[in-house]
Motif scaffolding. Structure first.
Motif, short mmCIF file in Angstrom:
data_model
loop_
_atom_site.label_atom_id
_atom_site.label_comp_id
_atom_site.label_asym_id
_atom_site.label_seq_id
_atom_site.Cartn_x
_atom_site.Cartn_y
_atom_site.Cartn_z
N ALA A 96 0.41 -0.75 -0.38
CA ALA A 96 0.08 -0.22 -0.14
C ALA A 96 1.16 1.25 -0.40
CB ALA A 96 -1.11 -0.30 1.52
N CYS A 117 1.93 1.23 -5.47
CA CYS A 117 2.06 1.55 -6.15
C CYS A 117 2.50 1.43 -7.86
CB CYS A 117 1.54 2.90 -6.53
SG CYS A 117 0.12 3.05 -4.85
N MET A 173 -5.18 -5.52 -6.57
CA MET A 173 -3.63 -4.30 -5.76
C MET A 173 -4.25 -5.13 -4.15
SD MET A 173 -2.63 -1.23 -5.75
CE MET A 173 -0.97 -0.48 -4.70
N VAL A 219 -4.49 -4.27 -0.36
CA VAL A 219 -4.64 -3.57 0.81
C VAL A 219 -5.14 -3.73 2.04
CG1 VAL A 219 -4.93 -1.43 1.07
CG2 VAL A 219 -4.76 -1.53 -1.33
N ARG A 220 -4.28 -3.59 3.20
CA ARG A 220 -4.88 -4.14 4.21
C ARG A 220 -5.79 -3.53 4.74
NH1 ARG A 220 -0.09 -5.25 7.13
NH2 ARG A 220 -0.29 -4.07 8.56
N ARG A 221 -5.86 -2.15 4.31
CA ARG A 221 -6.75 -1.54 5.82
C ARG A 221 -7.57 -0.75 4.40
NH1 ARG A 221 -2.92 2.52 8.53
NH2 ARG A 221 -2.41 2.83 6.64
N GLU A 229 -7.40 2.64 3.53
CA GLU A 229 -6.24 2.96 2.89
C GLU A 229 -5.02 3.01 2.78
OE1 GLU A 229 -6.34 6.51 6.19
OE2 GLU A 229 -5.41 4.98 7.47
N MET A 230 -4.55 3.87 1.29
CA MET A 230 -3.43 3.16 1.37
C MET A 230 -1.86 4.48 2.22
SD MET A 230 -2.98 3.08 -2.82
CE MET A 230 -4.36 2.17 -3.09
N ARG A 231 -1.06 4.23 2.23
CA ARG A 231 0.25 5.17 2.56
C ARG A 231 0.52 5.64 2.24
NH1 ARG A 231 2.65 -0.43 4.27
NH2 ARG A 231 3.62 0.35 2.90
N GLN A 263 -1.07 7.46 -5.30
CA GLN A 263 -2.60 7.04 -4.99
C GLN A 263 -3.74 6.74 -6.67
OE1 GLN A 263 -4.52 6.89 -1.11
NE2 GLN A 263 -3.27 7.55 -0.47
N ILE A 323 -8.66 -2.37 -7.12
CA ILE A 323 -7.94 -2.42 -5.55
C ILE A 323 -8.89 -2.84 -4.69
CG2 ILE A 323 -7.23 -1.27 -3.67
CD1 ILE A 323 -6.47 1.35 -6.05
N TRP A 336 -9.59 -3.68 -1.09
CA TRP A 336 -9.83 -3.00 -0.23
C TRP A 336 -10.01 -3.84 1.15
CZ3 TRP A 336 -7.03 1.52 -0.71
CH2 TRP A 336 -7.22 2.63 -1.64
#
Length: 314
Positions: free
Chosen positions: A156, A161, A176, A178-180, A182-184, A190, A201, A203
Motif C-alpha cells: 500500500a 503503487c 492490488m 491493500v490491508r486497510r 486506505e493506502m500509505r 494513489q 484494488i 481494500w
C-alpha cells in the motif's frame, strides 16, 4: 580465546553484483581485496531464476549462474573470496576493525559495504514454497514473464503503487491487495492506481494463501472486515511491502536514513566515515537493480583506490 588478526588494504563485505564488481575493479588495480560473502553468497539474485534485463546476456541467465560468473571474474584478478559473516565493526579506529563470525578480526584500510537489502515477505508457507515459481518481490525484474496474464500485488506504499502501475503495462489485469481501507502511498501515486482501469484494488484484504502446487494458480483473499474469503485465479503474485537493508551492524558509526539505508555523499560512495564506502542496495532504496548495484560497486572501488593513493602520499 585470542582472535586471529589480519591486515588488508580493501575489505569488501557482501557478495552481490555490487560487492563482486567492486572486487573486480579493486583487484585489477592491484589492491588485493578480501571479500566476505555474508550469509547469502551472491545476494538476492541467488533466489532469482531468470535474469533477462542485465546487459550482455542476450538469452537471459539464471541468477545463481550470473553470480557464479561474477565471482569467477573477481577471483581471476586475485580477489580472495571467503565465506563468512561480518558480525561486528569498529569504525572509530584506524585501520577499521571488522569482526568475522566472532572469530577473526580484520584490520582494513578501506571497507566497502555491499551488504544489500532483503525483501520483506508475508511469512506464509505457500509464499515460501512458490518463491521463484510465480511469487516475486520485484515487478521490474519479473513482470515480463507474466505479460498478458492476470497477477496480484500486495502492498500500500509508493513502491507497491509504482510496481502495480508497471505491471498494468504488461499484464492484462492487476489485483492490488491493500490491508486497510486506505493506502500509505502519496496522493499522486494513489490516484495513478485508482484511475487505472487495469488495476482493481481490494481494500481490507489479506492474503490467506497462494494457490498452486508447482506454480502460482491463484490467491485466496480474506476480507478482514467481513471475514469473507474469495479465490482469484492469477499466475503471478508480487510482494511489495518493502525491503530491509542489511546494515544493522554499522548503525553506531554510519549515517543512515530512517529505514536503515546508508547515506552516501551525493555523486560518490563515500559515507560519513573516512575510508568506508557503501554501494549496492545497502545504500539504494530507489532503483534496486543488479545493473545499478554493479555500477555503484565500480564507483566504490574507484573511490577506495583514490582514497588509498591520497592516504599513502600523506
Amino acid at each position: 580465546m585470542s582472535q586471529e588478526t589480519e591486515h588488508v588494504k580493501v575489505l569488501i563485505i557482501g557478495s552481490g553484483p555490487a560487492g563482486y564488481t567492486a572486487a573486480i575493479y579493486a583487484s585489477r588495480a592491484g589492491l588485493s581485496p578480501v571479500l566476505y560473502t555474508g550469509g547469502q553468497p551472491g545476494g538476492q539474485l541467488t533466489i532469482t531464476n531468470d535474469v533477462e534485463n542485465y546487459p550482455g546476456y542476450p538469452d537471459g541467465v539464471m541468477g545463481p549462474q550470473m553470480m557464479e560468473d561474477f565471482r569467477k571474474q573477481a577471483e581471476r584478478f586475485g580477489t580472495q573470496v571467503r565465506y563468512g559473516l561480518a558480525t561486528k565493526v569498529d569504525f572509530s579506529v584506524r585501520p577499521h576493525k571488522v569482526e568475522i563470525d566472532e572469530q577473526i578480526t580484520i584490520l582494513a584500510d578501506t571497507v566497502l559495504i555491499s551488504t544489500g537489502a532483503s525483501a520483506k515477505w508475508l511469512g506464509i508457507e505457500s509464499e515460501e514454497r512458490l518463491n521463484g515459481k510465480g511469487v516475486s518481490a520485484c515487478a521490474v525484474c519479473d513482470g515480463f514473464f507474466f505479460r498478458g496474464q492476470e497477477v496480484a500485488i500486495v502492498g500500500a506504499g509508493d513502491t507497491a503503487c509504482e510496481e502495480a502501475s508497471y505491471l498494468s503495462n504488461i499484464c492484462s489485469k492487476v489485483y492490488m491487495l491493500v490491508r486497510r481501507d486506505e493506502m500509505r502511498a502519496s496522493q499522486i501515486m494513489q490516484n495513478r492506481v485508482i484511475n487505472n482501469p487495469k488495476i482493481e484494488i481490494l481494500w481490507n484484504s489479506e492474503t490467506d494463501e497462494i494457490l498452486g502446487e508447482d506454480e502460482v494458480k491463484g490467491v485466496r483473499v480474506l476480507n478482514n472486515k467481513t471475514g469473507e474469503k474469495r479465490e482469484i485465479p492469477i499466475s503471478g503474485f508480487f510482494v511489495a511491502i518493502g525491503h530491509q537493508p542489511n546494515t544493522d551492524i554499522f548503525k553506531d558509526f554510519i549515517h543512515m536514513d530512517e529505514s536503515g539505508y546508508i547515506k552516501t555523499i551525493p555523486g560518490s560512495t563515500k559515507t560519513n566515515v573516512e575510508g568506508v564506502f557503501a554501494c549496492g542496495d545497502a545504500q539504494d532504496n530507489i532503483y534496486r537493480q543488479a545493473v545499478t548495484a554493479a555500477g555503484t560497486g565500480c564507483m566504490a572501488a574507484l573511490d577506495a583506490e583514490r582514497y588509498l593513493a591520497e592516504f599513502e602520499n600523506h
